[in-house]
Design an enzyme around this catalytic site. Sequence first.
Site, short mmCIF file in Angstrom:
data_model
loop_
_atom_site.label_atom_id
_atom_site.label_comp_id
_atom_site.label_asym_id
_atom_site.label_seq_id
_atom_site.Cartn_x
_atom_site.Cartn_y
_atom_site.Cartn_z
N ASP A 208 5.22 -8.62 -10.72
CA ASP A 208 6.07 -7.70 -11.42
C ASP A 208 4.88 -7.11 -12.34
O ASP A 208 3.75 -7.18 -12.35
CB ASP A 208 7.20 -8.30 -12.15
N SER B 38 7.55 -6.23 -18.81
CA SER B 38 7.71 -7.04 -17.68
C SER B 38 8.06 -6.24 -16.28
O SER B 38 7.50 -5.17 -16.01
CB SER B 38 8.84 -8.16 -17.95
N ASP C 225 4.01 -12.16 -14.61
CA ASP C 225 4.58 -13.65 -14.75
C ASP C 225 5.61 -13.90 -13.46
O ASP C 225 6.06 -15.04 -13.31
CB ASP C 225 5.32 -13.63 -16.20
C1 G1P Z 1 15.56 -11.39 -17.53
C2 G1P Z 1 15.65 -12.55 -16.07
C3 G1P Z 1 15.44 -13.74 -17.17
C4 G1P Z 1 13.98 -13.48 -17.65
C5 G1P Z 1 13.68 -12.33 -18.44
C6 G1P Z 1 12.44 -12.14 -18.89
O1 G1P Z 1 16.22 -11.57 -18.37
O2 G1P Z 1 16.87 -12.53 -15.91
O3 G1P Z 1 15.37 -14.84 -16.29
O4 G1P Z 1 13.46 -14.87 -18.34
O5 G1P Z 1 14.15 -11.40 -17.72
O6 G1P Z 1 11.38 -11.89 -17.98
P1 G1P Z 1 17.94 -10.86 -18.88
O7 G1P Z 1 17.74 -9.46 -18.60
O8 G1P Z 1 18.67 -11.58 -17.72
O9 G1P Z 1 18.39 -11.06 -19.94
ZN ZN Z 2 7.22 -10.28 -16.42
#
Ligand code: G1P
Ligand code: ZN
Length: 517
Positions: free
Chosen positions: A275, A111, A279
């Site tokens: 990103d 991501s 998504d």
């Molecule tokens: C982060 C984001 C969360 C999202 C996830 C996956 O997770 O804060 O909202 O769902 O990436 O894209 P985190 O690093 O806070 O666990």
């Molecule tokens: Zn992503």
Amino acid sequence: MITTVQTRPIAGQKPGTSGLRKKTAVFMGAHFLENFVQAIFDVVGAKGKTFVLGGDGRYFNDRAAQVILRMAAANGAARVIVGQGALLSTPAASHLIRLNKTDGGIILSASHNPGGPEGDFGVKFNMPNGGPAPEAVTEAMFRRTEEITEYRILTAQDVDLSRIGRQHLGEMVVDVVDPVADYATLMESLFDFAAIRTLFADGFRMRMDSMCAITGPYAVEILENRLGAAKGTVTHATPLPDFGGMHPDPNPTWAHELMEEMMGPDAPDFGAASDGDGDRNMVVYARGLAGVARSMPTSTAADRVAARMGIGSFETPTGWKFFGNLLDAGRATLCGEESFGTGSDHVREKDGLWAILLWLNILAARRQSVADILHDHWQNYGRNYYSRHDFEALPTAQADAMMAALRASLPSLPGQVLEGMTVTAADDFAYTDPVDGSVSRGQGMRVLFEDGSRMVFRLSGTGTEGATLRLYLERFAPGPEGLDLDPQVALAPVIRAAHALARINGFTGRTTPDVVT
Ligand code: G1P
Ligand code: ZN
């Protein structure tokens, strides 16, 4: 020829907020990818099944895809649908799983984390509904990685993933498909493309920064080719293995070129960024809204709108997998997280381009600027000032000690006055899924104040270096006064209260965050 390779469990193959994420070098280590993929197939079963496969094009995406194809064939899968060049944005993968009624899919992405040999890589399994595997399934995969002794892989040449069409790998069918076409058609079915085309034809100017990641080809096809936005509207449109050195997180810190242009003298009417895997983004529904859902740390502004509209609103733990049941059950139509991710029931992932098209559709219908729409909202509902402060790469022991101390103090907080604000409740968030009754605990600590202000403390489940503290801050201004402050200024008392309460400096030596969004 199918080879059965003897292996041993490898520590640390525990999926986090969104699949298994590690340094690319870790994923490229001996048997690492293979062990995890075999654990996936052992849990979900591969024999006779059809899967979707693709990723965001980051370094190792192409090699990993070839390994997974050979393992799928050796495990008896009937068919794999792969995006050309092993590319698929996360929402496009979700759509292909649903469109083709497959048994799930494997998405290669980390991501918003940087890519490249020094960056991060990730593998995620999505279910037949198109959404990320729920905790019970990822837990089973993790348990499997702890007992694994062998994996199966076919000895074969690489599949030519540059060529669209059907090929065979052993007994298995490999269908290489255009990664963009079906997704673009889905978007065309959801939004009023004619109205958005008119908006562009009337001179509306837009900038879309794809940050050298996967949304480039999707954005060019949809915005420039189908909607008639000027050529060159999409910048950094070619996905690169290291994202051109960019950090593909669509927030003001990393999308700074876009921010500079939008603040500059010849700013376009609308700017957007997406990103690594497409998504997220930095956003009239003909069928109406059944309800809205947001992750717990996300601003509560949407709750106020839902309450006035008389529709349901849900508060889930962080991570898109928690929205799946609500969407499947028809109880939520729009879902969102503060981390620039929004989506609807059209797929089972958040969807950056969808959110951008939603905004374009709103602008085309209302013929107002984004700023005017925001001001309207503040006038009607009050303003929820909101910000997230990230403290990255903290030594894990220090972060854990800080969280433990905070947890211990929670019961004594209600009734206390911090920075002039009275605490009404404090807890470690636990969620009971309203559809299947499953319970998820330890999802972040929240402290709520009488005036609607909140602070939330969580450790990231997607970081790959030490621990990342996410501090979420919110303050409600009912209006009509105080609606035009700088968010960090408006939030100052909440920020001070959070630092004092959690003793962030005492435990970690940090006084200022690495990233503010
Ligand atoms: C982060 C984001 C969360 C999202 C996830 C996956 O997770 O804060 O909202 O769902 O990436 O894209 P985190 O690093 O806070 O666990
Ligand atoms: Zn992503």
